[in-house]
Design a protein around this motif. Structure first.
Motif, PDB file in Angstrom:
ATOM      1  N   GLU A 107      33.769 -53.140 104.292  1.00 44.22           N
ATOM      2  CA  GLU A 107      33.012 -51.937 103.834  1.00 44.22           C
ATOM      3  C   GLU A 107      34.185 -51.049 103.372  1.00 44.22           C
ATOM      4  O   GLU A 107      34.878 -50.453 104.241  1.00 44.22           O
ATOM      5  CB  GLU A 107      32.160 -51.417 104.536  1.00 44.22           C
ATOM      6  N   PRO A 108      34.761 -50.749 102.021  1.00 44.20           N
ATOM      7  CA  PRO A 108      35.654 -49.917 101.820  1.00 44.20           C
ATOM      8  C   PRO A 108      35.194 -48.477 102.056  1.00 44.20           C
ATOM      9  O   PRO A 108      34.084 -47.903 101.655  1.00 44.20           O
ATOM     10  CB  PRO A 108      36.008 -49.933 100.515  1.00 44.20           C
ATOM     11  N   ARG A 109      36.239 -47.346 102.493  1.00 45.66           N
ATOM     12  CA  ARG A 109      35.920 -46.339 102.700  1.00 45.66           C
ATOM     13  C   ARG A 109      36.648 -45.353 101.777  1.00 45.66           C
ATOM     14  O   ARG A 109      37.915 -45.193 101.929  1.00 45.66           O
ATOM     15  CB  ARG A 109      36.022 -45.815 104.292  1.00 45.66           C
ATOM     16  N   LEU A 110      36.013 -44.496 101.016  1.00 42.17           N
ATOM     17  CA  LEU A 110      36.799 -43.510 100.123  1.00 42.17           C
ATOM     18  C   LEU A 110      36.754 -42.123 100.450  1.00 42.17           C
ATOM     19  O   LEU A 110      35.537 -41.642 100.889  1.00 42.17           O
ATOM     20  CB  LEU A 110      36.319 -43.754  98.800  1.00 42.17           C
ATOM     21  N   GLU A 121      38.004 -34.175 102.470  1.00 47.84           N
ATOM     22  CA  GLU A 121      38.380 -34.874 103.729  1.00 47.84           C
ATOM     23  C   GLU A 121      39.784 -35.723 104.010  1.00 47.84           C
ATOM     24  O   GLU A 121      40.227 -35.555 105.063  1.00 47.84           O
ATOM     25  CB  GLU A 121      37.309 -36.068 103.628  1.00 47.84           C
ATOM     26  N   ALA A 122      40.302 -35.833 102.717  1.00 44.44           N
ATOM     27  CA  ALA A 122      41.690 -36.482 102.957  1.00 44.44           C
ATOM     28  C   ALA A 122      42.747 -35.561 103.242  1.00 44.44           C
ATOM     29  O   ALA A 122      43.638 -35.799 104.010  1.00 44.44           O
ATOM     30  CB  ALA A 122      42.214 -37.031 101.463  1.00 44.44           C
ATOM     31  N   LEU A 164      37.490 -37.714  92.149  1.00 46.09           N
ATOM     32  CA  LEU A 164      38.863 -38.083  92.777  1.00 46.09           C
ATOM     33  C   LEU A 164      38.477 -38.433  93.985  1.00 46.09           C
ATOM     34  O   LEU A 164      37.692 -37.801  94.822  1.00 46.09           O
ATOM     35  CB  LEU A 164      39.657 -36.627  92.764  1.00 46.09           C
ATOM     36  N   ARG A 165      39.046 -39.683  94.552  1.00 46.31           N
ATOM     37  CA  ARG A 165      38.868 -40.310  95.753  1.00 46.31           C
ATOM     38  C   ARG A 165      40.112 -40.666  96.416  1.00 46.31           C
ATOM     39  O   ARG A 165      40.982 -41.173  95.408  1.00 46.31           O
ATOM     40  CB  ARG A 165      37.458 -41.343  95.812  1.00 46.31           C
ATOM     41  N   PHE A 166      40.217 -40.965  97.816  1.00 45.68           N
ATOM     42  CA  PHE A 166      41.312 -41.778  98.343  1.00 45.68           C
ATOM     43  C   PHE A 166      40.958 -42.466  99.269  1.00 45.68           C
ATOM     44  O   PHE A 166      39.975 -42.391 100.071  1.00 45.68           O
ATOM     45  CB  PHE A 166      42.125 -40.207  99.132  1.00 45.68           C
TER      46      PHE A 166
END
Length: 100
Positions: free
Chosen positions: A29-32, A37-38, A67-69
């Motif tokens: 399960e990918p976590r973005l 948070e980043a 935008l996500r990391f």
């Protein structure tokens, strides 16, 4: 109680999705992470992260305009920012004596 033909049948409520007690995600399960948070994980200002990502200077993911990391993005950012430790200088600068 008899069924009333004029009244629609009620659907049973959806079964709740199971929640894990550990709170960890599967490896599959990918976590973005959001920029907030980043930034909190990296202990840097969110504005720095957003500016660099907007200029495409750091690895990131855009989901539409969001935008996500990923964990891989954060690991790459850390690896790219790492500097090797420098040892002490072997020679110290000496200032010439002041003229009297």
């Amino acid at each position: 109680m008899r069924d009333n033909p004029h009244r629609p049948r009620r659907r049973p409520p959806p079964s709740p999705t199971p929640v894990r007690a550990t709170g960890h995600h599967d490896e599959q399960e990918p976590r973005l992470y959001t920029p907030a948070e980043a930034a909190a994980l990296l202990r840097i200002p969110e504005s720095w992260l957003r500016r660099r990502a907007g200029r495409r200077l750091i690895p990131c993911t855009f989901l539409g305009k969001h935008l996500r990391f990923s964990a891989a993005d954060l690991a790459a950012l850390i690896a790219a920012s790492a500097e090797p430790a420098t040892g002490r200088r072997t020679h110290r600068r000496r200032h010439p004596p002041a003229p009297t």
